[in-house]
Design an enzyme around this catalytic site. Structure first.
Site, mmCIF file in Angstrom:
data_model
loop_
_atom_site.group_PDB
_atom_site.id
_atom_site.type_symbol
_atom_site.label_atom_id
_atom_site.label_comp_id
_atom_site.label_asym_id
_atom_site.label_seq_id
_atom_site.Cartn_x
_atom_site.Cartn_y
_atom_site.Cartn_z
ATOM 1 N N ASP A 51 0.819 -1.207 0.000
ATOM 2 C CA ASP A 51 0.000 0.000 0.000
ATOM 3 C C ASP A 51 0.859 1.266 0.000
ATOM 4 O OD1 ASP A 51 -2.215 -1.588 -0.003
ATOM 5 O OD2 ASP A 51 -2.792 -1.206 2.073
ATOM 6 N N THR A 163 -9.163 1.961 6.911
ATOM 7 C CA THR A 163 -8.527 0.713 7.364
ATOM 8 C C THR A 163 -7.048 0.918 7.678
ATOM 9 O OG1 THR A 163 -8.226 0.094 5.040
ATOM 10 C CG2 THR A 163 -10.129 -0.844 6.175
ATOM 11 N N SER A 166 -6.454 5.452 11.012
ATOM 12 C CA SER A 166 -7.718 5.706 11.712
ATOM 13 C C SER A 166 -8.235 4.457 12.406
ATOM 14 C CB SER A 166 -8.767 6.235 10.724
ATOM 15 O OG SER A 166 -10.010 6.406 11.366
ATOM 16 N N SER A 168 -6.478 1.981 13.575
ATOM 17 C CA SER A 168 -5.624 1.749 14.742
ATOM 18 C C SER A 168 -5.999 2.663 15.906
ATOM 19 C CB SER A 168 -4.150 1.986 14.383
ATOM 20 O OG SER A 168 -3.727 1.104 13.374
ATOM 21 N N ALA A 187 -5.961 9.482 20.900
ATOM 22 C CA ALA A 187 -5.788 9.522 22.355
ATOM 23 C C ALA A 187 -6.377 10.791 22.965
ATOM 24 C CB ALA A 187 -4.302 9.380 22.714
#
Length: 267
Positions: A51, A163, A166, A168, A187
């Site tokens: 990717d 995927t 974001s 993660s 966070a």
């Protein structure tokens, strides 16, 4: 079709070997071979790698509105480069025979002062390093106040990028054919702060609200720029798209099941 642009991950021996096989195939079929710098004059492109290889090449490829891409996965994951090595030459045959389907992937248009960028996956507005305090980022949509995020940063992702980073950070998965943007806090200080999916026709604006803080703008994990207090980052969809040849043997949900190991036993 007479001209093909060939791109491969130069850091992988297996990608180079497959590039040589691919080049021979197209030369034997009478096509002219071009590099990424000449993609503007090609009929289609073949990207051999993961990717990351495709993301880097996409910045040039989207400048040609007529070009489409066969993305062959030689990486470890491959959400976007979904054509497997074993099916690549069958895909080449189908393309030359005119028997193929395309899927358009939308691209973000980002502006910071007088600079403009494009992103296929995401743009990130973040603080400057692990030991830096949280940054306050004001968010507006079409001029309407949305929220002020006190967090390590904010991700604005396309469905293609849903995927990636974001996901993660706790964001949802969005199908590529949906015109939407995803705002995912990184966070956040307030645990009730959650990702938000907004209409793809909206224009988003991000402002660093801390007088003594410096933010950073990162585009598709590559380019990074400092953002000063009060400086605005504008994000909207571009008219440009990246057109990908679909795999004949897999669908989007099949890709998710394979890549995310849905249904696999954990022990």
């Amino acid at each position: 079709m007479k001209k093909v642009c060939l791109i491969y991950n130069r850091g992988k021996v297996e990608a180079l070997e497959f590039y040589r096989k691919t080049k021979k195939y197209f030369v034997d079929n009478g096509l002219e071979i071009y590099s990424l710098e000449d993609a503007w004059q090609c009929d289609f492109a073949v990207v051999i790698g993961g990717d990351g290889t495709l993301l880097k090449a996409a910045k040039e490829l989207i400048e040609n509105p007529d070009i489409f891409v066969i993305a062959v996965n030689m990486g470890s994951l491959g959400f976007i480069t979904e054509i497997k090595e074993q099916e690549a030459f069958d895909t080449y045959d189908r393309v030359l025979d005119g028997d193929y389907q395309l899927e358009k992937r939308r691209v973000l248009d980002i502006s910071l002062s007088d600079r403009n960028f494009h992103a296929l996956n995401e743009v990130v507005i973040s603080k400057g390093g692990m030991l830096t305090k949280l940054v306050r980022i004001g968010v507006y949509s079409n001029g309407e106040y949305v929220n002020t995020y006190r967090a390590d940063g904010v991700i604005v992702a396309t469905p293609t990028g849903s995927t990636a980073y974001s996901l993660s950070a706790g964001g949802p998965i969005i199908k590529p054919n949906i015109k939407a943007m995803l705002i995912t806090p990184i966070a956040p200080h307030n645990l009730s702060t959650r990702p938000v999916v907004v209409d793809g026709d909206e224009e988003l604006e991000f402002i660093i609200e801390d007088l003594e803080r410096v933010g950073y703008l990162t585009v598709d994990g590559e380019k990074s720029f400092k953002i000063s207090y009060g400086e605005k980052v504008r994000v909207r969809y571009s008219d440009k798209t990246l057109k990908l040849v679909l795999s004949e043997n897999r669908d989007y949900y099949g890709v998710l099941r394979e890549k995310l190991k849905w249904g696999d036993r954990l022990c």
